[in-house]
Design an enzyme around this catalytic site. Sequence first.
Site, PDB file in Angstrom:
ATOM      1  N   ILE A   3      12.592 -20.522  75.590  1.00 38.71           N
ATOM      2  CA  ILE A   3      13.064 -21.244  74.407  1.00 38.71           C
ATOM      3  C   ILE A   3      12.666 -22.722  74.498  1.00 38.71           C
ATOM      4  CG2 ILE A   3      15.063 -21.834  72.982  1.00 38.71           C
ATOM      5  CD1 ILE A   3      14.474 -18.787  73.156  1.00 38.71           C
ATOM      6  N   LYS A   4      11.916 -23.147  73.491  1.00 31.59           N
ATOM      7  CA  LYS A   4      11.483 -24.542  73.437  1.00 31.59           C
ATOM      8  C   LYS A   4      12.564 -25.359  72.728  1.00 31.59           C
ATOM      9  CE  LYS A   4       6.784 -26.169  72.952  1.00 31.59           C
ATOM     10  NZ  LYS A   4       5.626 -26.151  72.059  1.00 31.59           N
ATOM     11  N   VAL A   5      13.030 -26.385  73.417  1.00 34.02           N
ATOM     12  CA  VAL A   5      14.145 -27.188  72.904  1.00 34.02           C
ATOM     13  C   VAL A   5      13.726 -28.656  72.928  1.00 34.02           C
ATOM     14  CG1 VAL A   5      16.573 -27.800  73.292  1.00 34.02           C
ATOM     15  CG2 VAL A   5      15.769 -25.524  73.935  1.00 34.02           C
TER      16      VAL A   5
END
Length: 216
Positions: free
Chosen positions: A84-86
């Site tokens: 997950i890119k945050v």
Amino acid sequence: MKIFLDTANISEIRKANDLGILDGVTTNPTLIAKEASHGTFKEIVLEILKTVNGPVSLEVTSLDSSGMVEEALDLAKLGDNVVIKVPLTSEGLKTMKKLKEKGIKTNATLIFTSNQGLLAAKAGASYVSPFVGRLDDISEYGMKIVDDLKTVFNNYNFKTEIIVASVRHPIHVYEASLIGADIVTMPYQVLEKLIMHPKTDEGIERFLEDWKKVKH
Ligand code: E4P
């Protein structure tokens, strides 16, 4: 050094896979939007996830942590290789910590300073993505952050991996490899440029011409 492709284009991913050197993929909302004519978000992502034998970063678009976590939980269900890119904001940091506790890997994106990378590592991000090209664009030396992060992570024994992102040309890859960055994520066009050299083509042509003169 691991090589990731920075794209959501399935034919580019297949071509890189065929070369036998693809270790993962990173996407972002802009890259996904470019592929909108090829299907829904879910269709595009599922195709990428089953094609890539390695981590695939998918970015959340909520700005608040509870929204980010909700999106992340849905995205994580799509495949074992989802990361997950945050974005590196206060809400993003809280999200990285919460997802770490749930055993979900994160990639801290939109990193423009070494201190942002340090915070992401402390929050438990598996990866940090310094955007070197976008810093070069505003007359800063983007690769300096990669060098700094390498030192910081070594100083404190962080296991967080550095993904050199916003790569524009082969010199970025060359410099990242000298620094010892863990990963470079690049557009397919940059990967092609790493292979090609006019002297290689010229050499093949000359060998083939000379080979014709040999009696068999
Ligand atoms: C990082 O993972 C991003 O997807 C990407 O590298 C951004 O690159 P750009 O600055 O060329 O848009």
